[in-house]
Design a protein around this motif. Structure first.
Motif, PDB file in Angstrom:
ATOM      1  N   PHE A 113     -19.393 -10.028 -10.123  1.00 41.03           N
ATOM      2  CA  PHE A 113     -18.353 -10.993 -10.486  1.00 41.03           C
ATOM      3  C   PHE A 113     -17.610 -10.529 -11.745  1.00 41.03           C
ATOM      4  O   PHE A 113     -16.385 -10.590 -11.819  1.00 41.03           O
ATOM      5  CB  PHE A 113     -18.985 -12.377 -10.693  1.00 41.03           C
TER       6      PHE A 113
ATOM      7  N   SER B 115     -19.258 -23.483 -17.092  1.00 43.95           N
ATOM      8  CA  SER B 115     -18.497 -22.289 -16.717  1.00 43.95           C
ATOM      9  C   SER B 115     -17.436 -22.636 -15.682  1.00 43.95           C
ATOM     10  O   SER B 115     -16.315 -22.124 -15.730  1.00 43.95           O
ATOM     11  CB  SER B 115     -19.415 -21.202 -16.164  1.00 43.95           C
ATOM     12  N   LEU B 116     -17.783 -23.511 -14.755  1.00 45.60           N
ATOM     13  CA  LEU B 116     -16.826 -23.950 -13.744  1.00 45.60           C
ATOM     14  C   LEU B 116     -15.645 -24.652 -14.415  1.00 45.60           C
ATOM     15  O   LEU B 116     -14.488 -24.371 -14.106  1.00 45.60           O
ATOM     16  CB  LEU B 116     -17.498 -24.873 -12.724  1.00 45.60           C
TER      17      LEU B 116
ATOM     18  N   LEU C 299     -22.197 -20.249 -10.971  1.00 46.33           N
ATOM     19  CA  LEU C 299     -21.526 -20.821 -12.135  1.00 46.33           C
ATOM     20  C   LEU C 299     -22.124 -22.160 -12.546  1.00 46.33           C
ATOM     21  O   LEU C 299     -22.309 -23.046 -11.727  1.00 46.33           O
ATOM     22  CB  LEU C 299     -20.036 -21.032 -11.856  1.00 46.33           C
TER      23      LEU C 299
ATOM     24  N   LEU D 112     -13.675  -9.687 -12.103  1.00 47.67           N
ATOM     25  CA  LEU D 112     -12.809 -10.270 -13.126  1.00 47.67           C
ATOM     26  C   LEU D 112     -12.118  -9.175 -13.941  1.00 47.67           C
ATOM     27  O   LEU D 112     -10.944  -9.312 -14.303  1.00 47.67           O
ATOM     28  CB  LEU D 112     -13.612 -11.172 -14.061  1.00 47.67           C
TER      29      LEU D 112
ATOM     30  N   CYS E  93     -13.470 -22.135 -16.185  1.00 46.46           N
ATOM     31  CA  CYS E  93     -12.701 -21.360 -15.216  1.00 46.46           C
ATOM     32  C   CYS E  93     -11.531 -22.182 -14.670  1.00 46.46           C
ATOM     33  O   CYS E  93     -10.397 -21.708 -14.613  1.00 46.46           O
ATOM     34  CB  CYS E  93     -13.616 -20.911 -14.082  1.00 46.46           C
TER      35      CYS E  93
ATOM     36  N   LYS F 131     -23.841 -11.508 -10.562  1.00 44.37           N
ATOM     37  CA  LYS F 131     -23.062 -11.780 -11.777  1.00 44.37           C
ATOM     38  C   LYS F 131     -22.343 -10.513 -12.233  1.00 44.37           C
ATOM     39  O   LYS F 131     -21.178 -10.564 -12.626  1.00 44.37           O
ATOM     40  CB  LYS F 131     -23.953 -12.322 -12.889  1.00 44.37           C
TER      41      LYS F 131
ATOM     42  N   PHE G 180     -12.107 -18.157 -20.195  1.00 45.32           N
ATOM     43  CA  PHE G 180     -13.224 -18.234 -19.265  1.00 45.32           C
ATOM     44  C   PHE G 180     -14.335 -17.397 -19.866  1.00 45.32           C
ATOM     45  O   PHE G 180     -14.203 -16.186 -20.003  1.00 45.32           O
ATOM     46  CB  PHE G 180     -12.792 -17.708 -17.896  1.00 45.32           C
TER      47      PHE G 180
ATOM     48  N   LEU H  97     -16.057 -24.042  -5.008  1.00 47.05           N
ATOM     49  CA  LEU H  97     -16.285 -22.662  -5.431  1.00 47.05           C
ATOM     50  C   LEU H  97     -15.725 -21.675  -4.406  1.00 47.05           C
ATOM     51  O   LEU H  97     -15.126 -20.669  -4.766  1.00 47.05           O
ATOM     52  CB  LEU H  97     -17.777 -22.411  -5.676  1.00 47.05           C
TER      53      LEU H  97
ATOM     54  N   ASP I 229     -12.687 -19.035  -4.775  1.00 47.75           N
ATOM     55  CA  ASP I 229     -13.240 -17.683  -4.693  1.00 47.75           C
ATOM     56  C   ASP I 229     -14.084 -17.352  -5.919  1.00 47.75           C
ATOM     57  O   ASP I 229     -13.935 -16.302  -6.538  1.00 47.75           O
ATOM     58  CB  ASP I 229     -12.122 -16.650  -4.501  1.00 47.75           C
ATOM     59  N   LEU I 230     -14.979 -18.293  -6.266  1.00 50.73           N
ATOM     60  CA  LEU I 230     -15.882 -18.132  -7.402  1.00 50.73           C
ATOM     61  C   LEU I 230     -17.323 -18.077  -6.902  1.00 50.73           C
ATOM     62  O   LEU I 230     -17.647 -18.691  -5.887  1.00 50.73           O
ATOM     63  CB  LEU I 230     -15.728 -19.307  -8.378  1.00 50.73           C
TER      64      LEU I 230
END
Length: 195
Positions: free
Chosen positions: A47, A174-175, A170, A51, A178, A44, A29, A161, A165-166
């Protein structure tokens, strides 16, 4: 098809060309900071910190002054044991897509050869395995599930999303990255049926 290094941690890079370069080498990712944009993008940064707590992060920025400023900014407030730093060597030149070299004259991540990047990951002692995802989720799968390119895509994408839980920022790439790191295609399709 060349084998890719499978990395469980999220990989943080500066820009889209770095991400494109790495996508051909690693199965991970990958998140772009948009250069200094990360200094203003609290969502971001939050986030990335989340992560780091959940899976750890790998930071791979250019070896110039700006790259180290971005690396240090992201690293502040994240426990050191949740960060893997990958460093590229100082190699002077210019990227093919640019008309002039960078201010410091060094190549960035996008300008590094496959061999140099793989060696940088090896030096960082990141646990990796080689993998080939035989059946990844693709842009067509997103379209087929109504997540992109359809009249209700925005609503369905937002629901996906939220289910994963994103964050909503994105990009489609990126999605996809992930999703392919979090689950199998079958698991993805099951989630889509529920939303």
């Amino acid at each position: 098809m060349e084998e890719k290094l499978k990395i469980s941690q999220a990989v943080i890079v500066e820009g889209k060309y770095d991400k494109i370069k790495l996508s051909s080498l690693i199965d991970a990712f990958i998140i772009e900071t948009n250069g200094f944009g990360i200094f203003k993008d609290k969502e971001k940064l939050g986030f990335i910190k989340r992560l780091a707590g959940e899976r750890g992060i790998v930071i791979l920025t250019d070896s110039d002054h700006a790259g180290f400023m971005i690396r240090n900014y992201i690293s502040s407030g994240i426990p050191a044991d949740r960060i893997y730093n990958v460093y590229i060597p100082d190699i002077y030149g210019k990227e093919k897509r640019k008309s002039l070299p960078s201010k410091e004259g060094k190549l960035g991540v996008e300008g590094m050869s496959r061999e140099v990047l793989l060696e940088a990951f090896e030096k960082a002692k990141i646990d990796v395995e080689t993998s080939v995802n035989e059946n990844p989720v693709t842009n067509y799968d997103l379209f087929e599930q109504g997540i992109s390119g359809t009249p209700d895509a925005r609503k369905k994408r937002k629901a996906l999303l939220k289910a994963l839980d994103l964050p909503e920022f994105l990009s489609t790439n990126s999605l996809l990255s992930c999703i392919n790191n979090m689950m199998t295609k079958e698991e993805f399709l099951n989630i889509c049926k529920k939303i």
